[in-house]
Design a protein around this motif. Structure first.
Motif, PDB file in Angstrom:
ATOM      1  N   PHE A 236       0.730  -1.033   0.040  1.00  0.00           N
ATOM      2  CA  PHE A 236      -0.143  -0.107  -0.072  1.00  0.00           C
ATOM      3  C   PHE A 236       0.988   1.339   0.040  1.00  0.00           C
ATOM      4  CE2 PHE A 236      -2.017   3.444   2.238  1.00  0.00           C
ATOM      5  CZ  PHE A 236      -3.100   3.694   1.406  1.00  0.00           C
ATOM      6  N   ILE A 237       2.122   1.375   0.933  1.00  0.00           N
ATOM      7  CA  ILE A 237       2.697   2.534   0.828  1.00  0.00           C
ATOM      8  C   ILE A 237       3.539   2.688  -0.372  1.00  0.00           C
ATOM      9  CG2 ILE A 237       4.694   3.476   2.080  1.00  0.00           C
ATOM     10  CD1 ILE A 237       2.152   3.881   3.603  1.00  0.00           C
ATOM     11  N   GLU A 238       3.788   1.475  -1.008  1.00  0.00           N
ATOM     12  CA  GLU A 238       4.696   1.569  -2.126  1.00  0.00           C
ATOM     13  C   GLU A 238       3.753   2.417  -3.216  1.00  0.00           C
ATOM     14  OE1 GLU A 238       7.869  -1.976  -2.027  1.00  0.00           O
ATOM     15  OE2 GLU A 238       5.943  -2.513  -2.809  1.00  0.00           O
ATOM     16  N   ILE A 239       2.655   1.857  -3.511  1.00  0.00           N
ATOM     17  CA  ILE A 239       1.788   2.260  -4.430  1.00  0.00           C
ATOM     18  C   ILE A 239       1.432   3.849  -4.330  1.00  0.00           C
ATOM     19  CG2 ILE A 239      -0.322   1.671  -3.890  1.00  0.00           C
ATOM     20  CD1 ILE A 239      -0.476   0.573  -6.834  1.00  0.00           C
ATOM     21  N   LEU A 240       1.163   4.035  -2.944  1.00  0.00           N
ATOM     22  CA  LEU A 240       0.833   5.465  -2.597  1.00  0.00           C
ATOM     23  C   LEU A 240       1.931   6.458  -3.053  1.00  0.00           C
ATOM     24  CD1 LEU A 240      -0.996   7.531  -1.020  1.00  0.00           C
ATOM     25  CD2 LEU A 240       0.050   6.822   1.194  1.00  0.00           C
ATOM     26  N   GLU A 241       3.278   5.918  -2.611  1.00  0.00           N
ATOM     27  CA  GLU A 241       4.389   6.613  -2.811  1.00  0.00           C
ATOM     28  C   GLU A 241       4.427   7.147  -4.273  1.00  0.00           C
ATOM     29  OE1 GLU A 241       8.977   5.689  -3.674  1.00  0.00           O
ATOM     30  OE2 GLU A 241       8.186   4.557  -2.137  1.00  0.00           O
ATOM     31  N   ASN A 242       4.186   6.171  -5.211  1.00  0.00           N
ATOM     32  CA  ASN A 242       4.142   6.318  -6.579  1.00  0.00           C
ATOM     33  C   ASN A 242       3.186   7.128  -7.045  1.00  0.00           C
ATOM     34  OD1 ASN A 242       6.423   4.543  -6.817  1.00  0.00           O
ATOM     35  ND2 ASN A 242       5.011   2.678  -7.441  1.00  0.00           N
ATOM     36  N   ALA A 243       1.984   7.194  -6.485  1.00  0.00           N
ATOM     37  CA  ALA A 243       0.988   7.983  -6.874  1.00  0.00           C
ATOM     38  C   ALA A 243       1.027   9.493  -6.533  1.00  0.00           C
ATOM     39  CB  ALA A 243      -0.588   7.434  -6.350  1.00  0.00           C
ATOM     40  N   LEU A 244       1.603   9.597  -5.149  1.00  0.00           N
ATOM     41  CA  LEU A 244       2.072  11.095  -4.877  1.00  0.00           C
ATOM     42  C   LEU A 244       3.164  11.718  -5.768  1.00  0.00           C
ATOM     43  CD1 LEU A 244       1.627  10.669  -1.028  1.00  0.00           C
ATOM     44  CD2 LEU A 244       0.035  11.708  -2.446  1.00  0.00           C
ATOM     45  N   ASN A 245       3.930  10.733  -6.056  1.00  0.00           N
ATOM     46  CA  ASN A 245       5.110  11.244  -6.851  1.00  0.00           C
ATOM     47  C   ASN A 245       5.160  11.613  -8.268  1.00  0.00           C
ATOM     48  OD1 ASN A 245       7.040  11.655  -4.894  1.00  0.00           O
ATOM     49  ND2 ASN A 245       7.875   9.855  -4.895  1.00  0.00           N
ATOM     50  N   HIS A 246       3.759  10.996  -8.748  1.00  0.00           N
ATOM     51  CA  HIS A 246       3.537  10.888 -10.326  1.00  0.00           C
ATOM     52  C   HIS A 246       2.108  11.313 -10.406  1.00  0.00           C
ATOM     53  CE1 HIS A 246       7.423   8.776 -11.186  1.00  0.00           C
ATOM     54  NE2 HIS A 246       7.050   8.430 -10.302  1.00  0.00           N
ATOM     55  N   PRO A 247       1.881  12.646 -10.166  1.00  0.00           N
ATOM     56  CA  PRO A 247       0.257  13.034 -10.187  1.00  0.00           C
ATOM     57  C   PRO A 247      -0.369  12.827 -11.819  1.00  0.00           C
ATOM     58  CG  PRO A 247       1.833  14.925 -10.085  1.00  0.00           C
ATOM     59  CD  PRO A 247       2.648  13.739  -9.822  1.00  0.00           C
ATOM     60  N   ASN A 248       0.532  12.790 -12.605  1.00  0.00           N
ATOM     61  CA  ASN A 248       0.051  12.596 -14.256  1.00  0.00           C
ATOM     62  C   ASN A 248      -0.130  11.308 -14.597  1.00  0.00           C
ATOM     63  OD1 ASN A 248      -0.027  15.556 -14.377  1.00  0.00           O
ATOM     64  ND2 ASN A 248       2.171  15.384 -14.892  1.00  0.00           N
TER      65      ASN A 248
END
Length: 476
Positions: A236-248
């Protein structure tokens, strides 16, 4: 937007992690005079450090640091200070700062990805932020969705064909996990775990490489057993990190069998994030425990409505969570109402995706038990007639048999046929009503008679049971 690049080609640099919040960057000049950078969250202070004194030369906003090049978005302050001892001005030694366009910025990032993929891992804050595809998704698609239906109706296949394969072709845009009875919050979110300080040298297994503080300038040491503790993020934290860092880019977390674990316990405080506002971000924010927040502060470079370092977290609108659930099995847990109402639902009816079934499963298949006994099985006909019989026995719909319950190779395997279909019918579906369908009370009696070519189904249902018959080898 104009970006700036700090060129460090003339310096050997390395990074050392000395706390959960700060990264020390040391830049050794060719004449041995060190420029030291202290990175706190996304700010880098570049200057001279002697003992506890730190003389600031540059304050910059960090986007990426890797192998001699530092990409920055905004120059916050530039001031030339005097070095210690020899009072030599260091202005001439400062790396060159130049303006670059956004296209040049993206080109440089792509080049860095190509050139430095094999660099040894560094602290998360220094890892290259990869450029990911911008996968547009229709706004009507639910962010939180539960896919439910009887066993074999094609719940996972629905997620793949109708959502994942359409919008998340790049494997870095999605994660797939499965809940089980022992799955918990720490598995889902992450926790501190022991990790080795030393790893084996791939070129010489008799030697070990020291990787704890200095992953770039490695040194070989003697075999030594040693561990350290690090926060290891869960999916969950891994994919949350990706989503926050790549908003597009949009990201998808697929949870198979969500109700095999105590889902409310696994989600914990994340439960509150499942409420989405009109923009599909989390309506409410939470603050994870210090371990998680410190980790996120190291790896997340974008702050805004959905994240502020050490302060709060929300689910961003580009993070989708889709899950499958099956209430038929005996080992599954019940989802409470408060948890369920935070999801949209897709119910897959028993025959909804039969059209996608393997064509051979609609034809007669020979199931050979032994040299003397074989059966003709038409899976499509057999399961439909069994379902009709089960409905007549007041069996719940979620225990009926879907078109994908068995594969072709399982239908022609005697053990798979008996233990996957017949045992499921007796123990999971019929249970105390088994004697209304089978002639025999025990499973041993059922399979022994089945192997001997004898009727195992009760006389009262034989007229309605289709799709299975004994095969006469002479006539065949």
């Amino acid at each position: 937007m104009v970006y700036k690049i700090l060129l460090l080609e003339n310096y050997d640099n390395y990074f050392s992690l000395f706390s959960s919040e700060e990264i020390e960057l040391k830049i050794e000049t060719s004449i041995g005079n060190p420029l030291v950078g202290l990175a706190i969250n996304d700010t880098l202070l570049l200057g001279i450090k002697e003992g506890s004194n730190f003389k600031v030369s540059l304050i910059i906003n960090v986007t990426n640091i890797i192998s001699g090049r530092l990409i920055i978005k905004k120059m916050l302050e530039v001031s030339i200070r005097v070095s210690y001892e020899n009072t030599m001005e260091i202005g001439s030694q400062l790396p060159k700062v130049i303006d670059i366009t956004e296209d040049e910025y993206k080109r440089i990032l792509s080049e860095m990805i190509s050139n430095y993929n094999d660099v040894q891992p560094q602290s998360p804050v220094n890892q290259l932020q990869e450029i990911l595809p911008e996968n547009q998704i229709p706004d009507y698609e639910s962010r939180n969705r539960l896919i439910t239906g009887a066993p074999g109706t094609g719940k996972s296949s629905f997620i793949d064909t109708e959502f994942k394969d359409k919008y998340f072709a790049n494997e870095k845009l999605y994660k797939r996990i499965m809940f089980h009875s022992r799955y918990n919050y720490s598995n889902f979110v992450g926790s501190y775990k022991p990790v080795p300080i030393y790893i084996k040298d791939v070129e010489n297994e008799d030697k070990y490489i020291y990787i704890c503080e200095d992953a770039v300038t490695q040194r070989e040491i003697q075999h030594k057993s040693s561990l350290t503790y690090e926060f290891v993020p869960g999916p969950f934290i891994e994919i949350l990190e990706n989503a926050l860092n790549h908003p597009n880019s949009n990201f998808l977390l697929i949870i198979e069998e969500i109700n095999r674990a105590e889902a409310a316990d696994v989600f914990g405080d994340i439960f509150q994030l499942l409420d989405r506002d009109e923009e599909n971000n989390s309506k409410y924010s939470i603050k994870f425990n210090a371990d998680v927040m410190n980790y996120l502060a190291q790896v997340v470079i974008n702050e805004g409505r959905c994240y502020k370092a050490h302060t709060f977290v929300r689910l961003p609108k580009n993070l989708y969570i889709w899950a499958t659930m099956n209430s038929a099995d005996q080992g599954v847990k019940k989802l409470d109402t408060a948890f369920k109402r935070r999801w949209s639902y897709k119910f897959i009816s028993i025959n909804e995706y039969e059209k996608n079934m393997n064509g051979n499963l609609k034809k007669d298949i020979i199931l050979k038990i032994n040299e003397n006994v074989s059966y003709i099985i038409n899976w499509s006909t057999l399961r439909k007639s069994l379902n009709a019989i089960l409905v007549n026995k007041d069996i719940a719909e979620d225990k009926l048999i879907g078109p994908f319950f068995m594969k072709e190779k399982e239908i022609v395997d005697p053990d798979d046929f008996k233990f996957k279909l017949l045992l499921y019918l007796k123990d999971d579906v019929l249970r105390h009503k088994a004697n209304q369908v089978f002639k025999y009370n025990t499973f041993t009696e059922i399979i022994e008679n089945f192997d001997n070519g004898k009727d195992i189904f009760h006389d009262t249902i034989k007229a309605n049971l289709k799709g299975i018959s004994k095969y006469n080898a002479v006539e065949g």
